[in-house]
Design an enzyme around this catalytic site. Structure first.
Site, PDB file in Angstrom:
ATOM      1  CG  HIS A  29      62.168-100.376  15.971  1.00 25.93           C
ATOM      2  ND1 HIS A  29      61.863-100.476  14.629  1.00 25.93           N
ATOM      3  CD2 HIS A  29      63.525-100.390  16.061  1.00 25.93           C
ATOM      4  CE1 HIS A  29      62.991-100.535  13.930  1.00 25.93           C
ATOM      5  NE2 HIS A  29      64.008-100.485  14.773  1.00 25.93           N
ATOM      6  N   GLY A 159      69.506 -92.026  20.677  1.00 22.27           N
ATOM      7  CA  GLY A 159      70.185 -91.982  19.390  1.00 22.27           C
ATOM      8  C   GLY A 159      70.087 -90.620  18.740  1.00 22.27           C
ATOM      9  CG  HIS A 263      66.040-100.487  19.680  1.00 26.79           C
ATOM     10  ND1 HIS A 263      65.812 -99.157  19.956  1.00 26.79           N
ATOM     11  CD2 HIS A 263      66.352-100.547  18.360  1.00 26.79           C
ATOM     12  CE1 HIS A 263      65.995 -98.450  18.856  1.00 26.79           C
ATOM     13  NE2 HIS A 263      66.321 -99.270  17.877  1.00 26.79           N
ATOM     14  CD  GLU A 427      79.195 -76.837   6.821  1.00 27.86           C
ATOM     15  OE1 GLU A 427      80.127 -76.091   6.490  1.00 27.86           O
ATOM     16  OE2 GLU A 427      79.192 -77.528   7.869  1.00 27.86           O
ATOM     17  CG  HIS A 477      83.760 -71.467  -3.645  1.00 28.49           C
ATOM     18  ND1 HIS A 477      82.715 -70.579  -3.483  1.00 28.49           N
ATOM     19  CD2 HIS A 477      84.879 -70.804  -3.250  1.00 28.49           C
ATOM     20  CE1 HIS A 477      83.179 -69.432  -3.018  1.00 28.49           C
ATOM     21  NE2 HIS A 477      84.498 -69.533  -2.881  1.00 28.49           N
ATOM     22  CG  HIS A 489      88.209 -76.008   0.903  1.00 30.87           C
ATOM     23  ND1 HIS A 489      88.928 -76.726   1.836  1.00 30.87           N
ATOM     24  CD2 HIS A 489      87.503 -75.077   1.598  1.00 30.87           C
ATOM     25  CE1 HIS A 489      88.694 -76.232   3.045  1.00 30.87           C
ATOM     26  NE2 HIS A 489      87.826 -75.248   2.928  1.00 30.87           N
ATOM     27  NE  ARG A 536      87.528 -68.156  -4.756  1.00 34.16           N
ATOM     28  CZ  ARG A 536      88.592 -67.488  -5.218  1.00 34.16           C
ATOM     29  NH1 ARG A 536      88.983 -67.683  -6.467  1.00 34.16           N
ATOM     30  NH2 ARG A 536      89.245 -66.646  -4.441  1.00 34.16           N
TER      31      ARG A 536
END
Length: 683
Positions: A29, A159, A263, A427, A477, A489, A536
């Protein structure tokens, strides 16, 4: 040579080392190195604190090339300033075994702080590094004794700023007022496939201002003085991270300038010639390094030595004034665990009712925390569900002042030195920030959320494994047994997916004592991340006077209970919550005269690391009747059940219902395990 002409020679040296690298490799690049060389030059020669002779010096500034496709620019900088990257290494760009791979790789090339390439990750890693500096400084610096004081610098591209992980991380960085984080934005209006006018027309400055960042614009990316002034202004604002928007032209000086064609492909032989001619650079030889430019860049060595000597002097003075703190800091910076760090980890009494492994994990973490100052992390807004709060150690949240309305928080105090990091519902950024803390050094960092949301974190988890960093992910969980929240979930394929990542240790403990040993393993592990899958629901705490010691977790799988004469006709294998299920089934089978061995297998990776002799001892090759039981897809279990074995798993999504009903409907009952086991023996 005038200062301005030397500046230009140095900038063009970076440009054409990079261009020649890409052209020789016929891959790479060239666009970013051509346009971003001026900002990199100003940063590395006038502002950044580093010592090429000691790339791991603890109080160095950190530099992250988040736009990792521009790696040729970074390698040029490393070579010119005197890191262990030779001109021969430069000439082997992107070749087998070279120090100069296609994207920067942590631990592979001296001076590369973190592996980048997947866009946005580097910016989020940098947020983790800046958090690390702030937390260590607040914990150890004292009046008249500043031993932690460095900055984090990043070069980002369009980006990077488009990726969601960057938005998550930038939002948190602004909230946390990370004033020692500075991002140089290569604002060239071009992406890989087109101009930004077709995808990215928002006002980036206003967006970052809304996050709580200072923003500065540099109208001309070749204006060395303007870049220098912008960096000075950035450093002056200690309460906000800074985004410097530098207007550049991709592929500057080449026939492909301002085109996406600059690029990600070599310019071409004729285009390289044209570019050199336009910028006044000799056509021959390739990989030219003028002596004045080399000498100017190599001044970094003396500056770095002086800066490190000054720091060593401050550290010696600090050690005399605060010997205990200094000893703790040194150990942390060297990744050493203190003696007795695990001495208070509880041993859980046998209990048929038991405790959820997420809750047991929380108890273990809080037993470790007082003796392991490096333990630092938090959750994606799920502390009350993942049980990962370190009680009594405060919250890292300098953006909030004591006494301010915290909307119901029961924090022990807001502080840069707090050890609970609130990631918010971010997350992906959490995973990348944990990686940034890990590569920064001085931490045993962790993040936590539900296992299903590991999907949001997978790129960061993969990069942690690729880098071989010591990061811990606490996922709770872990199965359909979470119940009524339903299939959105309930993890089904996640365990198999995570086990497929090389150099990642996944541990799914069966009870509280396996969880305790799992934490011992995770904290002591080096060279790879560790991931927990915790329940859980409550799980029986097994009676270890009746069953084998939970220390068997260290081997990844172990014989929990065995046939009376040690010669099983059938082997039942399980992980996590299903271990107590196979023990109940084994009791019924044994009552019918069937010799059964029960194997707890919390970690495939730890088991595969054992000698073949141990693996054959646990799973004798001559016992072909094997049944694996796990609430997840069957993928991968064949290696342990063999061609003649069976696997009771889940190869469809879950459902919304109480946990007991789900286990019954999906066949995770003693009766079904017994039936499947008997069917194996009848083959």
């Amino acid at each position: 040579m005038t200062d301005s002409s030397l500046d230009q020679q140095c900038i063009n040296t970076l440009r054409f080392l990079s261009v020649d690298m890409v052209q020789k490799a016929d891959s790479g690049h060239p666009g970013l190195p051509l346009d971003a060389a001026p900002m990199a030059y100003v940063l590395w020669t006038k502002h950044m604190k580093y010592h090429p002779a000691d790339p791991q010096w603890a109080d160095r500034d950190r530099f992250v090339l988040s736009a990792g496709h521009g790696s040729a620019l970074l390698y040029s900088l490393l070579h010119m300033t005197g890191y262990g990257v030779s001109l021969d290494d430069i000439k082997q760009f992107r070749q087998w075994g070279s120090k100069t791979p296609g994207h920067p790789e942590y631990g592979h090339t001296p001076g590369v702080e973190v592996t980048t390439g997947p866009l946005g990750q580097g910016l989020a890693n940098a947020v983790g590094m800046a958090i690390g500096e702030a937390q260590l400084a607040a914990t150890y610096n004292r009046d008249g004794h500043t031993v932690i004081d460095h900055r984090t610098w990043v070069i980002v591209g369009d980006g990077d700023l488009m990726e969601g992980v960057a938005s998550e991380a930038a939002s948190l960085a602004g909230h946390l007022k990370l004033g020692k984080l500075v991002c140089l934005y290569d604002d060239n209006y071009v992406t890989l496939a087109a101009g930004t006018d077709i995808t990215f027309t928002e006002d980036r400055a206003k967006r970052f201002e809304a996050y709580g960042w200072q923003t500065i614009k540099v109208a001309d990316g070749n204006d060395v003085a303007a870049i220098d002034a912008a960096l000075n202004e950035a450093v002056a604002d200690t309460a906000r991270p800074t985004l410097i928007l530098v207007r550049t032209h991709i592929g500057y000086g080449s026939p492909k300038q301002d085109s996406f064609k600059a690029h990600g492909s070599p310019l071409g032989v004729e285009e390289v010639k044209a570019t050199k001619q336009k910028l006044g650079w000799p056509l021959e030889p390739d990989f030219l390094v003028p002596e004045p430019a080399l000498q100017h860049f190599r001044e970094a060595q003396a500056r770095g030595q002086q800066a490190q000597d000054d720091w060593n002097g401050r550290l010696d003075g600090y050690a005399k004034a605060f010997p205990e703190l200094a000893g703790e800091l040194r150990a942390r910076l060297h990744g050493e665990l203190p003696d007795g760090w695990d001495s208070d980890i509880p041993v859980f009494a046998a209990d048929a009712k038991g405790i959820a492994t997420r809750e047991a994990g929380g108890k273990v973490m809080n037993a470790i925390a007082p003796k392991l100052a490096a333990l630092f992390g938090g959750s994606a807004d799920l502390d009350s569900s993942t049980f990962t709060n370190l009680k009594g150690f405060g919250d890292f949240n300098p953006a909030v002042t004591k006494g301010e309305d915290t909307q119901g928080s029961d924090s022990a105090g807001w502080s840069d030195a707090g050890r609970n990091l609130h990631f918010g519902v971010r997350e992906h950024a959490m995973g990348a920030i944990v990686n940034g803390l890990a590569v920064h050094g001085g931490f045993v960092p962790y993040g936590s959320t539900f296992l299903i949301f590991s999907d949001y974190m997978r790129p960061a988890i993969r990069l942690a494994a690729l880098m071989g960093v010591h990061a811990i992910h606490v996922f709770t969980h872990d199965s359909i047994a979470l119940g009524e929240d339903g299939p959105t979930h309930q993890p089904v394929e996640q365990l198999a997916s995570l086990r497929a990542i090389p150099n990642l240790t996944v541990i799914r403990p069966a009870d509280a004592n396996e969880t305790a040993v799992a934490w011992k393993v995770a904290v002591a592990t080096t060279g790879r991340p560790v991931l927990f899958a915790l329940s859980r629901q409550k799980l029986p705490t097994l009676d270890r006077t009746r069953y084998a010691s939970a220390d068997g977790v260290r081997q990844g799988a172990y014989v929990l209970s065995d046939a009376k004469d040690g010669k099983p006709a059938l082997i039942l294998i399980a992980s996590g919550s299903e271990v107590s299920l196979i023990l109940e089934a084994a009791a019924q089978l044994e009552a019918r005269g069937i010799a059964v061995r029960c194997v707890s297998m919390p970690s495939w990776e730890l088991f595969e690391a054992q000698p073949q002799s141990y693996r054959d001892e646990v799973l004798p090759p001559d016992v072909s009747a094997r049944l694996a039981v796990e609430m997840g897809v069957a993928q991968g279990w064949r290696r342990y059940t063999g061609e003649h074995g069976d696997m009771l798993g889940i190869d469809r999504f879950g459902a919304s219902a109480p946990a007991d009903a789900l286990l019954r409907e999906y066949g995770f009952t003693v009766e079904n395990v017994v039936q499947r086991a008997k069917a194996l023996l009848q083959k």
